[in-house]
Design a protein around this motif. Structure first.
Motif, mmCIF file in Angstrom:
data_model
loop_
_atom_site.group_PDB
_atom_site.id
_atom_site.type_symbol
_atom_site.label_atom_id
_atom_site.label_comp_id
_atom_site.label_asym_id
_atom_site.label_seq_id
_atom_site.Cartn_x
_atom_site.Cartn_y
_atom_site.Cartn_z
ATOM 1 N N ASN A 111 0.808 -1.220 0.000
ATOM 2 C CA ASN A 111 0.000 0.000 0.000
ATOM 3 C C ASN A 111 0.843 1.273 0.000
ATOM 4 O OD1 ASN A 111 0.879 0.035 2.642
ATOM 5 N ND2 ASN A 111 -1.142 0.332 3.541
ATOM 6 N N GLY A 112 2.137 1.133 -0.306
ATOM 7 C CA GLY A 112 2.963 2.317 -0.412
ATOM 8 C C GLY A 112 4.444 2.005 -0.340
ATOM 9 N N VAL A 113 5.222 3.076 -0.402
ATOM 10 C CA VAL A 113 6.674 2.956 -0.282
ATOM 11 C C VAL A 113 7.198 4.083 0.605
ATOM 12 C CG1 VAL A 113 7.003 1.905 -2.565
ATOM 13 C CG2 VAL A 113 7.213 4.369 -2.303
ATOM 14 N N VAL A 114 8.338 3.809 1.211
ATOM 15 C CA VAL A 114 9.073 4.833 1.936
ATOM 16 C C VAL A 114 10.435 4.961 1.262
ATOM 17 C CG1 VAL A 114 9.922 3.183 3.669
ATOM 18 C CG2 VAL A 114 9.965 5.643 4.154
ATOM 19 N N ALA A 115 10.855 6.196 1.056
ATOM 20 C CA ALA A 115 12.180 6.449 0.494
ATOM 21 C C ALA A 115 12.953 7.327 1.475
ATOM 22 C CB ALA A 115 12.066 7.153 -0.857
ATOM 23 N N ILE A 116 14.197 6.941 1.727
ATOM 24 C CA ILE A 116 15.120 7.733 2.537
ATOM 25 C C ILE A 116 16.116 8.319 1.541
ATOM 26 C CG2 ILE A 116 16.717 7.762 4.474
ATOM 27 C CD1 ILE A 116 13.836 6.809 5.191
ATOM 28 N N ILE A 117 16.134 9.654 1.430
ATOM 29 C CA ILE A 117 16.804 10.330 0.318
ATOM 30 C C ILE A 117 17.871 11.298 0.826
ATOM 31 C CG2 ILE A 117 16.449 11.826 -1.696
ATOM 32 C CD1 ILE A 117 13.403 10.963 -1.479
ATOM 33 N N ARG A 118 19.012 11.277 0.151
ATOM 34 C CA ARG A 118 20.108 12.204 0.456
ATOM 35 C C ARG A 118 20.455 12.970 -0.818
ATOM 36 N NH1 ARG A 118 24.534 9.732 3.930
ATOM 37 N NH2 ARG A 118 22.938 10.334 5.414
ATOM 38 N N ASP A 119 20.673 14.267 -0.664
ATOM 39 C CA ASP A 119 21.098 15.111 -1.788
ATOM 40 C C ASP A 119 22.599 14.915 -1.985
ATOM 41 O OD1 ASP A 119 21.642 17.033 -3.691
ATOM 42 O OD2 ASP A 119 20.932 18.715 -2.501
ATOM 43 N N GLU A 120 22.980 14.387 -3.137
ATOM 44 C CA GLU A 120 24.385 14.120 -3.451
ATOM 45 C C GLU A 120 24.896 15.051 -4.547
ATOM 46 O OE1 GLU A 120 26.482 11.265 -2.332
ATOM 47 O OE2 GLU A 120 25.086 11.435 -0.648
#
Length: 142
Positions: A111-120
């Motif tokens: 029912n969804g996704v989680v993204a852990i994001i870093r600006d590179e």
């Protein structure tokens, strides 16, 4: 897990963006780091699709992959660190690195996704500049 951990505080204080999207790709969680990285406030991002930050040329592939993940409950990326372009609110292209995890409802349906994001972006630019300099130096010694 320690019951004394305030998960809301954790999401709010981490330096990496945490973005959660539902089965229809609608953004349902957008932390302060996501605002810092992408430029959109939480109010501007919530309810929008991930196309908000996916560059035009990647959208078809992204949308197909997202639909497939929701249908199958799997992602081919697992715990791999993905490195892709993204779009800032001001139109600039960012270089981001992220991990993604699948979320499931009580019945086990995706029912969804989680993204852990870093600006590179800055690091990638430095790396490109160093590679070019090395290439130029190697070329001048030939």
């Amino acid at each position: 897990m320690n019951a004394n951990i305030d998960l809301h505080q954790l999401v709010e204080c981490v330096g990496d963006a945490i973005v959660v999207a539902d089965a229809n790709e609608k953004i349902v969680l957008w932390n302060p780091a996501a605002t810092r990285i992408f430029g959109y406030s939480e109010d501007e991002a919530l309810g929008q699709t991930l196309n908000l930050i996916v560059p035009e040329r990647q959208r078809q592939k992204h949308n197909e992959g997202y639909r497939h993940s929701m249908e199958t409950g799997t992602t081919r990326y697992g715990t791999s660190l993905l490195k892709v372009p993204a779009k800032h609110q001001n139109g600039e292209t960012l270089s981001i690195a992220f991990t993604v995890g699948m979320l499931f409802d009580q019945s086990g349906k995706a029912n969804g996704v989680v993204a852990i994001i870093r600006d590179e972006t800055a690091r990638f630019a430095e790396e490109r500049a160093l590679k070019k300099r090395l290439s130029d130096l190697e070329g001048s010694q030939a």
